[in-house]
Design a protein around this motif. Structure first.
Motif, PDB file in Angstrom:
ATOM      1  N   GLY A 134     -13.069  17.761 -36.504  1.00 17.76           N
ATOM      2  CA  GLY A 134     -12.906  16.680 -35.541  1.00 17.76           C
ATOM      3  C   GLY A 134     -13.057  17.132 -34.113  1.00 17.76           C
ATOM      4  N   ASN A 135     -14.026  18.022 -33.863  1.00 18.87           N
ATOM      5  CA  ASN A 135     -14.223  18.547 -32.509  1.00 18.87           C
ATOM      6  C   ASN A 135     -15.049  17.568 -31.675  1.00 18.87           C
ATOM      7  OD1 ASN A 135     -12.863  20.898 -33.228  1.00 18.87           O
ATOM      8  ND2 ASN A 135     -14.729  21.881 -33.960  1.00 18.87           N
ATOM      9  N   GLU A 136     -14.565  17.270 -30.486  1.00 18.34           N
ATOM     10  CA  GLU A 136     -15.186  16.254 -29.631  1.00 18.34           C
ATOM     11  C   GLU A 136     -15.304  16.768 -28.197  1.00 18.34           C
ATOM     12  OE1 GLU A 136     -16.489  12.017 -29.188  1.00 18.34           O
ATOM     13  OE2 GLU A 136     -16.052  13.293 -30.934  1.00 18.34           O
ATOM     14  N   LEU A 137     -16.487  16.573 -27.601  1.00 18.10           N
ATOM     15  CA  LEU A 137     -16.729  16.944 -26.208  1.00 18.10           C
ATOM     16  C   LEU A 137     -16.869  15.671 -25.382  1.00 18.10           C
ATOM     17  CD1 LEU A 137     -17.447  18.980 -23.953  1.00 18.10           C
ATOM     18  CD2 LEU A 137     -19.830  18.790 -24.697  1.00 18.10           C
ATOM     19  N   THR A 138     -16.085  15.576 -24.324  1.00 20.44           N
ATOM     20  CA  THR A 138     -16.038  14.380 -23.488  1.00 20.44           C
ATOM     21  C   THR A 138     -16.166  14.779 -22.020  1.00 20.44           C
ATOM     22  OG1 THR A 138     -14.565  13.325 -25.094  1.00 20.44           O
ATOM     23  CG2 THR A 138     -14.645  12.358 -22.885  1.00 20.44           C
ATOM     24  N   VAL A 139     -16.877  13.968 -21.255  1.00 16.11           N
ATOM     25  CA  VAL A 139     -17.028  14.197 -19.816  1.00 16.11           C
ATOM     26  C   VAL A 139     -16.542  12.963 -19.071  1.00 16.11           C
ATOM     27  CG1 VAL A 139     -18.654  14.597 -17.930  1.00 16.11           C
ATOM     28  CG2 VAL A 139     -18.949  15.800 -20.108  1.00 16.11           C
ATOM     29  N   ARG A 140     -15.748  13.179 -18.050  1.00 12.94           N
ATOM     30  CA  ARG A 140     -15.242  12.086 -17.213  1.00 12.94           C
ATOM     31  C   ARG A 140     -16.328  11.668 -16.229  1.00 12.94           C
ATOM     32  NH1 ARG A 140     -12.051   7.732 -17.015  1.00 12.94           N
ATOM     33  NH2 ARG A 140     -10.841   7.521 -15.094  1.00 12.94           N
ATOM     34  N   THR A 141     -16.658  10.388 -16.204  1.00 14.50           N
ATOM     35  CA  THR A 141     -17.709   9.900 -15.320  1.00 14.50           C
ATOM     36  C   THR A 141     -17.167   9.168 -14.108  1.00 14.50           C
ATOM     37  OG1 THR A 141     -17.912   7.884 -16.654  1.00 14.50           O
ATOM     38  CG2 THR A 141     -19.398   9.715 -17.182  1.00 14.50           C
ATOM     39  N   LYS A 142     -15.845   8.955 -14.057  1.00 13.21           N
ATOM     40  CA  LYS A 142     -15.211   8.335 -12.902  1.00 13.21           C
ATOM     41  C   LYS A 142     -14.359   9.356 -12.184  1.00 13.21           C
ATOM     42  CE  LYS A 142     -14.796   3.642 -14.829  1.00 13.21           C
ATOM     43  NZ  LYS A 142     -13.837   2.569 -15.210  1.00 13.21           N
ATOM     44  N   GLY A 143     -14.050   9.085 -10.921  1.00 11.99           N
ATOM     45  CA  GLY A 143     -13.184   9.961 -10.157  1.00 11.99           C
ATOM     46  C   GLY A 143     -11.726   9.588 -10.318  1.00 11.99           C
ATOM     47  N   PRO A 144     -10.820  10.419  -9.774  1.00 12.99           N
ATOM     48  CA  PRO A 144      -9.385  10.110  -9.835  1.00 12.99           C
ATOM     49  C   PRO A 144      -9.076   8.791  -9.138  1.00 12.99           C
ATOM     50  CG  PRO A 144      -9.762  12.360  -9.090  1.00 12.99           C
ATOM     51  CD  PRO A 144     -11.092  11.668  -9.075  1.00 12.99           C
ATOM     52  N   ARG A 145      -8.139   8.040  -9.701  1.00 11.81           N
ATOM     53  CA  ARG A 145      -7.699   6.812  -9.040  1.00 11.81           C
ATOM     54  C   ARG A 145      -6.789   7.182  -7.884  1.00 11.81           C
ATOM     55  NH1 ARG A 145      -6.529   5.153 -14.354  1.00 11.81           N
ATOM     56  NH2 ARG A 145      -4.300   5.177 -13.896  1.00 11.81           N
ATOM     57  N   ARG A 146      -7.092   6.678  -6.714  1.00  9.06           N
ATOM     58  CA  ARG A 146      -6.286   6.957  -5.533  1.00  9.06           C
ATOM     59  C   ARG A 146      -5.509   5.709  -5.127  1.00  9.06           C
ATOM     60  NH1 ARG A 146      -6.265  12.280  -5.868  1.00  9.06           N
ATOM     61  NH2 ARG A 146      -8.294  13.244  -5.497  1.00  9.06           N
ATOM     62  N   LEU A 147      -4.283   5.893  -4.738  1.00 14.40           N
ATOM     63  CA  LEU A 147      -3.468   4.778  -4.265  1.00 14.40           C
ATOM     64  C   LEU A 147      -3.863   4.464  -2.824  1.00 14.40           C
ATOM     65  CD1 LEU A 147      -1.091   2.830  -4.673  1.00 14.40           C
ATOM     66  CD2 LEU A 147       0.409   4.641  -3.789  1.00 14.40           C
ATOM     67  N   ARG A 148      -4.292   3.232  -2.591  1.00 16.61           N
ATOM     68  CA  ARG A 148      -4.670   2.818  -1.238  1.00 16.61           C
ATOM     69  C   ARG A 148      -3.424   2.356  -0.497  1.00 16.61           C
ATOM     70  NH1 ARG A 148      -6.709  -1.845   1.554  1.00 16.61           N
ATOM     71  NH2 ARG A 148      -8.228  -1.237   3.150  1.00 16.61           N
ATOM     72  N   VAL A 149      -3.163   3.009   0.625  1.00 19.17           N
ATOM     73  CA  VAL A 149      -1.973   2.686   1.413  1.00 19.17           C
ATOM     74  C   VAL A 149      -2.414   2.024   2.702  1.00 19.17           C
ATOM     75  CG1 VAL A 149       0.058   3.596   2.580  1.00 19.17           C
ATOM     76  CG2 VAL A 149      -0.727   4.638   0.444  1.00 19.17           C
ATOM     77  N   GLU A 150      -1.855   0.877   2.994  1.00 15.82           N
ATOM     78  CA  GLU A 150      -2.155   0.188   4.231  1.00 15.82           C
ATOM     79  C   GLU A 150      -0.942   0.237   5.151  1.00 15.82           C
ATOM     80  OE1 GLU A 150      -3.583  -3.713   3.626  1.00 15.82           O
ATOM     81  OE2 GLU A 150      -5.486  -3.076   2.762  1.00 15.82           O
ATOM     82  N   ILE A 151      -1.186   0.633   6.375  1.00 12.76           N
ATOM     83  CA  ILE A 151      -0.125   0.697   7.369  1.00 12.76           C
ATOM     84  C   ILE A 151      -0.479  -0.255   8.497  1.00 12.76           C
ATOM     85  CG2 ILE A 151       1.142   2.187   8.972  1.00 12.76           C
ATOM     86  CD1 ILE A 151       0.340   4.539   7.211  1.00 12.76           C
ATOM     87  N   SER A 152       0.399  -1.116   8.787  1.00  8.39           N
ATOM     88  CA  SER A 152       0.155  -2.086   9.844  1.00  8.39           C
ATOM     89  C   SER A 152       0.684  -1.557  11.172  1.00  8.39           C
ATOM     90  CB  SER A 152       0.835  -3.421   9.505  1.00  8.39           C
ATOM     91  OG  SER A 152       0.594  -4.364  10.522  1.00  8.39           O
ATOM     92  N   VAL A 153      -0.202  -1.455  12.152  1.00  7.82           N
ATOM     93  CA  VAL A 153       0.165  -1.003  13.484  1.00  7.82           C
ATOM     94  C   VAL A 153      -0.256  -2.065  14.470  1.00  7.82           C
ATOM     95  CG1 VAL A 153      -0.095   0.775  15.251  1.00  7.82           C
ATOM     96  CG2 VAL A 153      -0.100   1.398  12.813  1.00  7.82           C
ATOM     97  N   GLU A 154       0.682  -2.777  15.001  1.00  2.86           N
ATOM     98  CA  GLU A 154       0.409  -3.844  15.968  1.00  2.86           C
ATOM     99  C   GLU A 154      -0.650  -4.799  15.437  1.00  2.86           C
ATOM    100  OE1 GLU A 154      -0.521  -2.088  19.685  1.00  2.86           O
ATOM    101  OE2 GLU A 154       1.533  -1.354  20.046  1.00  2.86           O
ATOM    102  N   GLY A 155      -0.472  -5.161  14.167  1.00  8.71           N
ATOM    103  CA  GLY A 155      -1.375  -6.149  13.584  1.00  8.71           C
ATOM    104  C   GLY A 155      -2.657  -5.579  13.007  1.00  8.71           C
ATOM    105  N   ALA A 156      -2.893  -4.279  13.216  1.00  8.15           N
ATOM    106  CA  ALA A 156      -4.109  -3.676  12.673  1.00  8.15           C
ATOM    107  C   ALA A 156      -3.800  -3.020  11.342  1.00  8.15           C
ATOM    108  CB  ALA A 156      -4.670  -2.642  13.648  1.00  8.15           C
ATOM    109  N   SER A 157      -4.735  -3.137  10.397  1.00  8.79           N
ATOM    110  CA  SER A 157      -4.581  -2.499   9.085  1.00  8.79           C
ATOM    111  C   SER A 157      -5.339  -1.192   9.066  1.00  8.79           C
ATOM    112  CB  SER A 157      -5.141  -3.440   7.987  1.00  8.79           C
ATOM    113  OG  SER A 157      -5.005  -2.838   6.738  1.00  8.79           O
ATOM    114  N   LEU A 158      -4.647  -0.087   8.679  1.00  8.34           N
ATOM    115  CA  LEU A 158      -5.259   1.248   8.691  1.00  8.34           C
ATOM    116  C   LEU A 158      -5.510   1.710   7.270  1.00  8.34           C
ATOM    117  CD1 LEU A 158      -3.006   2.988  11.366  1.00  8.34           C
ATOM    118  CD2 LEU A 158      -5.165   1.773  11.716  1.00  8.34           C
TER     119      LEU A 158
END
Length: 246
Positions: free
Chosen positions: A222-246
């Motif tokens: 049951g030997n299996e070779l697999t390759v990941r085709t997507k990148g790591p999932r990153r958490l998107r963080v939004e910081i509001s500074v005087e109404g601006a989204s960063l």
């Protein structure tokens, strides 16, 4: 540089493969005598995991359940081929496969192997074997259920994963590590059987971000070779500074 050909790594691996063959001979005979086909052996093992996973592996504390020398060389070559710096192994047992992987890291200048093993006694032997091969500084063995020991993370993105533990846990372990897999990360499953927990269906579905195929050597394992085709999932963080989204 190839430390598999001569020196401490080669000597330790030769000794361990001989010890493994002697230690596991009776187990192989037992399964062969109780089943009439290879498929039945697989079914028996998966059923035993489903009934009492901890009890099953406690009972196998004295067995190596290791990769073959050919498979070990394949692991070494894959690690070098993808220039791995961080490798995670599920199911280190007595440390044979860990030595192949850590040897690749050493021959490329360094890196980190995080191994996991349910049985404390096996981890003690794996650490001693890695030390005998001169690789102890590259390897961290975590003791206990990998679903818990890997949950805090592994210190960064992962270049390669080796799955060689409880068959029915391959998919949960992969999903646990998935957010940390680099694009192009290699995942190798030994005993990755279609009957066990949906792992094969998952990695062979390109919608899940993998390309995967069975390996032809060591047939029936049951030997299996697999390759990941997507990148790591990153958490998107939004910081509001005087109404601006960063």
């Amino acid at each position: 540089m190839d430390s598999l050909s001569s020196g401490p790594v080669a000597e330790v691996l030769k000794r361990l493969h001989q010890e493994a063959e002697a230690a596991d001979a009776r187990l192989a005979q037992t399964y062969a005598s109780e089943a009439t086909s290879h498929e039945q052996i697989i079914t028996q093992f998966i059923d035993a995991e489903t009934r009492d996973l901890e009890g099953l592996y406690h009972g196998l504390a004295g067995n190596f359940l290791n990769v073959s020398p050919e498979f070990g060389r394949f692991l070494y070559m894959c690690a070098r081929g993808c220039k791995a710096q961080r490798i995670v192994e599920f199911g280190s047992s007595m440390g044979i496969s860990a030595i192949y992987l850590a040897a690749a890291l050493r021959d490329m200048g360094g890196g980190r192997l995080i191994g996991t093993e349910f049985e404390p006694g096996k981890v003690e032997r794996a650490r001693a074997n890695a030390a005998a091969a001169g690789l102890a500084d590259l390897v961290e063995f975590r003791v206990g259920d990998a679903r818990e020991t890997l949950r805090p993370g592994v210190g960064g993105d992962i270049d390669m994963v080796m799955l060689d533990g409880a068959f029915t846990l391959y998919l949960p372990i992969l999903k646990l590590l998935e957010p940390h897999l680099k694009p192009g990360a290699i995942i190798i499953g030994e005993n990755a059987f279609a009957e066990a927990g949906g792992y094969i269906d998952y990695v062979r579905d390109s919608e899940n971000g993998y390309l995967s195929l069975p390996l032809s050597f060591n047939p029936g394992r049951g030997n299996e070779l697999t390759v990941r085709t997507k990148g790591p999932r990153r958490l998107r963080v939004e910081i509001s500074v005087e109404g601006a989204s960063l």
